[in-house]
Design a protein around this motif. Structure first.
Motif, mmCIF file in Angstrom:
data_model
loop_
_atom_site.group_PDB
_atom_site.id
_atom_site.type_symbol
_atom_site.label_atom_id
_atom_site.label_comp_id
_atom_site.label_asym_id
_atom_site.label_seq_id
_atom_site.Cartn_x
_atom_site.Cartn_y
_atom_site.Cartn_z
ATOM 1 N N LEU A 73 33.825 51.346 -34.789
ATOM 2 C CA LEU A 73 33.790 50.724 -33.394
ATOM 3 C C LEU A 73 34.894 49.965 -32.882
ATOM 4 O O LEU A 73 35.223 50.121 -31.844
ATOM 5 N N LEU A 74 35.402 49.280 -33.921
ATOM 6 C CA LEU A 74 36.570 48.347 -33.194
ATOM 7 C C LEU A 74 37.605 48.572 -34.153
ATOM 8 O O LEU A 74 38.130 47.859 -35.031
ATOM 9 N N PRO A 75 38.476 49.721 -34.225
ATOM 10 C CA PRO A 75 39.483 49.875 -34.826
ATOM 11 C C PRO A 75 40.594 48.755 -34.608
ATOM 12 O O PRO A 75 40.785 48.132 -33.717
ATOM 13 N N GLY A 76 41.171 48.304 -35.855
ATOM 14 C CA GLY A 76 42.165 47.096 -35.826
ATOM 15 C C GLY A 76 41.361 45.890 -36.086
ATOM 16 O O GLY A 76 42.152 44.774 -36.043
ATOM 17 N N LEU A 77 40.136 45.689 -35.979
ATOM 18 C CA LEU A 77 39.590 44.486 -36.297
ATOM 19 C C LEU A 77 39.744 44.104 -37.930
ATOM 20 O O LEU A 77 39.610 44.943 -38.615
ATOM 21 N N VAL A 78 40.174 42.797 -37.903
ATOM 22 C CA VAL A 78 40.582 42.238 -39.205
ATOM 23 C C VAL A 78 39.496 41.366 -39.659
ATOM 24 O O VAL A 78 39.439 40.259 -38.639
ATOM 25 N N LEU A 100 39.388 29.942 -49.555
ATOM 26 C CA LEU A 100 40.327 30.131 -50.555
ATOM 27 C C LEU A 100 40.687 31.713 -50.780
ATOM 28 O O LEU A 100 41.983 31.591 -50.863
ATOM 29 N N GLY A 101 39.748 32.702 -50.151
ATOM 30 C CA GLY A 101 40.389 33.978 -50.366
ATOM 31 C C GLY A 101 41.335 34.203 -49.240
ATOM 32 O O GLY A 101 42.549 34.772 -49.462
ATOM 33 N N ARG A 102 41.318 33.652 -48.173
ATOM 34 C CA ARG A 102 42.286 33.761 -47.077
ATOM 35 C C ARG A 102 43.494 33.006 -47.484
ATOM 36 O O ARG A 102 44.577 33.411 -47.195
ATOM 37 N N ARG A 103 43.423 31.878 -48.112
ATOM 38 C CA ARG A 103 44.737 31.050 -48.636
ATOM 39 C C ARG A 103 45.371 31.914 -49.515
ATOM 40 O O ARG A 103 46.615 32.071 -49.635
ATOM 41 N N GLN A 104 44.499 32.761 -50.619
ATOM 42 C CA GLN A 104 45.509 33.191 -51.657
ATOM 43 C C GLN A 104 45.582 34.758 -51.197
ATOM 44 O O GLN A 104 46.650 35.108 -51.629
ATOM 45 N N LYS A 105 44.825 35.380 -50.449
ATOM 46 C CA LYS A 105 45.020 36.747 -50.507
ATOM 47 C C LYS A 105 45.500 37.189 -48.871
ATOM 48 O O LYS A 105 46.088 38.357 -48.676
ATOM 49 N N GLY A 106 45.398 36.139 -47.949
ATOM 50 C CA GLY A 106 45.621 36.540 -46.629
ATOM 51 C C GLY A 106 44.525 37.134 -45.801
ATOM 52 O O GLY A 106 43.155 37.270 -46.472
ATOM 53 N N ALA A 107 44.447 37.820 -44.735
ATOM 54 C CA ALA A 107 43.355 38.053 -43.747
ATOM 55 C C ALA A 107 43.042 39.384 -44.289
ATOM 56 O O ALA A 107 43.775 40.098 -44.669
ATOM 57 N N GLY A 108 41.665 39.762 -44.228
ATOM 58 C CA GLY A 108 41.284 41.196 -44.186
ATOM 59 C C GLY A 108 40.702 41.372 -45.640
ATOM 60 O O GLY A 108 40.764 42.506 -46.071
ATOM 61 N N HIS A 109 40.314 40.285 -46.590
ATOM 62 C CA HIS A 109 39.848 40.716 -47.906
ATOM 63 C C HIS A 109 38.612 40.099 -48.181
ATOM 64 O O HIS A 109 38.085 39.295 -47.266
ATOM 65 N N ARG A 110 37.915 40.513 -49.105
ATOM 66 C CA ARG A 110 36.414 40.010 -49.624
ATOM 67 C C ARG A 110 37.078 38.766 -50.893
ATOM 68 O O ARG A 110 37.750 39.283 -51.416
ATOM 69 N N SER A 111 36.156 37.599 -50.728
ATOM 70 C CA SER A 111 36.409 36.943 -52.002
ATOM 71 C C SER A 111 34.918 36.343 -52.072
ATOM 72 O O SER A 111 34.342 35.932 -51.226
ATOM 73 N N THR A 112 34.763 36.182 -53.390
ATOM 74 C CA THR A 112 33.541 35.692 -53.861
ATOM 75 C C THR A 112 33.642 34.262 -54.377
ATOM 76 O O THR A 112 34.718 34.101 -54.918
ATOM 77 N N TYR A 113 32.563 33.580 -54.356
ATOM 78 C CA TYR A 113 32.848 32.166 -54.871
ATOM 79 C C TYR A 113 33.011 32.205 -56.326
ATOM 80 O O TYR A 113 33.882 31.467 -57.056
ATOM 81 N N ALA A 114 32.338 33.347 -57.308
ATOM 82 C CA ALA A 114 32.474 33.398 -58.735
ATOM 83 C C ALA A 114 34.072 33.754 -58.964
ATOM 84 O O ALA A 114 34.313 33.196 -59.966
ATOM 85 N N ASN A 115 34.878 34.260 -58.033
ATOM 86 C CA ASN A 115 36.083 34.598 -58.349
ATOM 87 C C ASN A 115 37.027 33.566 -58.021
ATOM 88 O O ASN A 115 38.501 33.780 -58.089
#
Length: 183
Positions: free
Chosen positions: A87-92, A120-135
């Motif tokens: 629906l929204l190509p390019g959406l990060v 923390l996920g955004r700090r470590q991996k940047g935008a566009g990722h999934r981060s779980t609390y457990a990890n």
């Protein structure tokens, strides 16, 4: 059982694809569109969802079965990503996923965990990722240590020499150390 999921939408999409006069006018339309797709993804998996947008984050409450929590969350997010990208190509989108807790009194804890995982996920991996609390365990430990005054003194006495050496010789040893830690 329930799982909180947070997502963050980037202004970059507005700048690249919008014909709206302002971000403030465009954002509510996009949020409604995304919420509709998240609801449809939940319905397709026969899962209840609730969403709201607060402080630049879309907050999702996802019903999850006790025996297949991770599978349910990942299946939901895979389907949501697929629908939203079509629906929204390019959406990060950056996703933060809290631990699954039973009971009403744990709503706040699970939400906080999703917020921490997102940040923390955004700090470590940047935008566009999934981060779980457990990890995020090691990063939570490091963040807590970095905010401790005694630890700051130890860090300064240990890495201070490297910083000075790096600065005097115009090397990039801190970048090398950061990449080493990151990988």
């Amino acid at each position: 059982m329930h799982t909180w999921i947070l997502l963050k939408i980037w202004k970059k999409l507005y700048k690249e694809r919008s014909d709206q006069p302002s971000f403030e006018h465009w954002l509510p339309q996009i949020i409604r569109l995304i919420e509709e797709q998240l609801k449809k993804a939940g319905e397709a998996l026969q899962r209840k969802t609730m969403t709201t947008y607060q402080q630049d984050k879309l907050i999702i409450f996802l019903e999850t079965p006790l025996n297949r929590i991770n599978d349910s969350v990942n299946h939901f997010l895979d389907l949501a990503d697929k629908r939203l990208n079509k629906l929204l190509p390019g959406l990060v989108i950056s996703w933060g996923i809290g631990e699954n807790h039973a009971g009403v009194k744990t709503f706040h804890d699970s939400f906080d965990e999703a917020r921490i995982a997102l940040d923390l996920g955004r700090r470590q991996k940047g935008a566009g990722h999934r981060s779980t609390y457990a990890n995020t365990g090691i990063y939570r430990v490091l963040l807590t240590l970095a905010n401790n005054l005694d630890m700051q003194e130890i860090i300064q006495s240990t890495i201070g020499t490297l910083v000075d050496y790096d600065r005097k010789r115009k090397l990039d040893l801190l970048q090398t150390l950061s990449l080493y830690i990151l990988n």
